[in-house]
Motif scaffolding. Structure first.
Motif, PDB file in Angstrom:
ATOM      1  N   LYS A 117      92.981  28.027 -22.189  1.00 10.44           N
ATOM      2  CA  LYS A 117      92.752  27.334 -23.458  1.00 10.44           C
ATOM      3  C   LYS A 117      93.571  26.049 -23.549  1.00 10.44           C
ATOM      4  N   HIS A 121      92.045  22.083 -23.918  1.00  2.44           N
ATOM      5  CA  HIS A 121      92.470  21.103 -24.925  1.00  2.44           C
ATOM      6  C   HIS A 121      92.653  19.713 -24.328  1.00  2.44           C
ATOM      7  N   PRO A 124      88.636  16.723 -24.909  1.00  4.30           N
ATOM      8  CA  PRO A 124      88.020  16.895 -26.238  1.00  4.30           C
ATOM      9  C   PRO A 124      86.524  17.140 -26.136  1.00  4.30           C
ATOM     10  N   GLU A 139      95.587  12.758 -22.508  1.00  7.38           N
ATOM     11  CA  GLU A 139      96.062  13.920 -23.250  1.00  7.38           C
ATOM     12  C   GLU A 139      97.365  14.460 -22.670  1.00  7.38           C
ATOM     13  N   ASP A 215      99.108  24.351 -31.502  1.00  7.57           N
ATOM     14  CA  ASP A 215      98.424  23.979 -30.251  1.00  7.57           C
ATOM     15  C   ASP A 215      98.716  24.948 -29.124  1.00  7.57           C
TER      16      ASP A 215
END
Length: 219
Positions: A117, A121, A124, A139, A215
């Motif tokens: 996961k 992230h 996007p 990112e 997050d």
């Protein structure tokens, strides 16, 4: 002295201002709750509700960590409004000491427990295939500099207002009476705004930390 953590008498004495928070935050000097204690408890309840909303995990009771951090930063910010008192939160060293360990803990927990996961992230939703590698790089860089930007944001906002107040005070030395009155009025208005900035910056600092916690927590 407002910008220099050193003092000419006892070296690091200005850093000891942080210890005063324990006397005002954790001890009660009255048998019954005073008005200050009532306001203090009301503030804690309001901030607690805000952090509970921000922390999406129902079983996460860590809002107490962010409440304590908020109260400490708020106290340090407000202490800097007094003349000739160093503001610890305007020093990037203290801000990094707070933000870096928390950020590392959030990232270490997320990447070890929710690796897939966390990787998702980095890309996007709706990113074109040709830009996937570029977005992953962006990112990753944004995640790596989070603690630094968080520290710089708090430092810059606290230093800017104090610096402007100091410059106005120095300008009064060789100014006319009218200009002194005008600068005094402007300093009073700016001091009121600095009180709001002290509260807002403590809230923003802790709220961003809760977002970083979200997050890395997918429960």
């Amino acid at each position: 002295m407002s910008f220099d953590p050193k003092s000419t008498i006892l070296g690091e004495m200005n850093w000891s201002i942080m210890l005063l928070a324990s006397f005002f935050m954790f001890f009660s000097f009255w048998k019954k709750p005073s008005r200050i204690k009532t306001i203090y408890l009301s503030l804690i309840n309001q901030i607690s509700q805000q952090f509970k909303i921000a922390l999406k995990s129902n079983k996460d009771s860590s809002e107490s960590i962010f409440i304590t951090l908020f109260l400490m930063i708020l106290f340090l910010n407000m202490m800097g409004l007094f003349p000739n008192i160093f503001t610890p939160s305007s020093h990037i060293t203290l801000n990094m000491i707070i933000s870096v360990p928390l950020w590392l803990g959030f990232m270490a927990y997320g990447w070890t427990k929710f690796t897939n996961k966390m990787l998702s992230h980095l890309v996007p939703n709706g990113t074109p295939t040709a830009l996937i590698s570029f977005m992953v790089l962006i990112e990753m860089i944004s995640n790596l500099i989070r603690s630094l930007t968080l520290s710089i944001r708090l430092m810059a906002n606290m230093v800017s207002g104090h610096l402007l107040l100091t410059l106005m005070g120095n300008l009064m030395e060789n100014s006319s009476t009218f200009l002194v009155i005008l600068l005094t009025f402007l300093q009073s208005v700016l001091s009121s705004l600095e009180l709001g900035v002290a509260f807002i910056q403590a809230y923003v600092f802790c709220m961003l930390l809760t977002l970083y916690s979200n997050d890395s927590d997918f429960n």
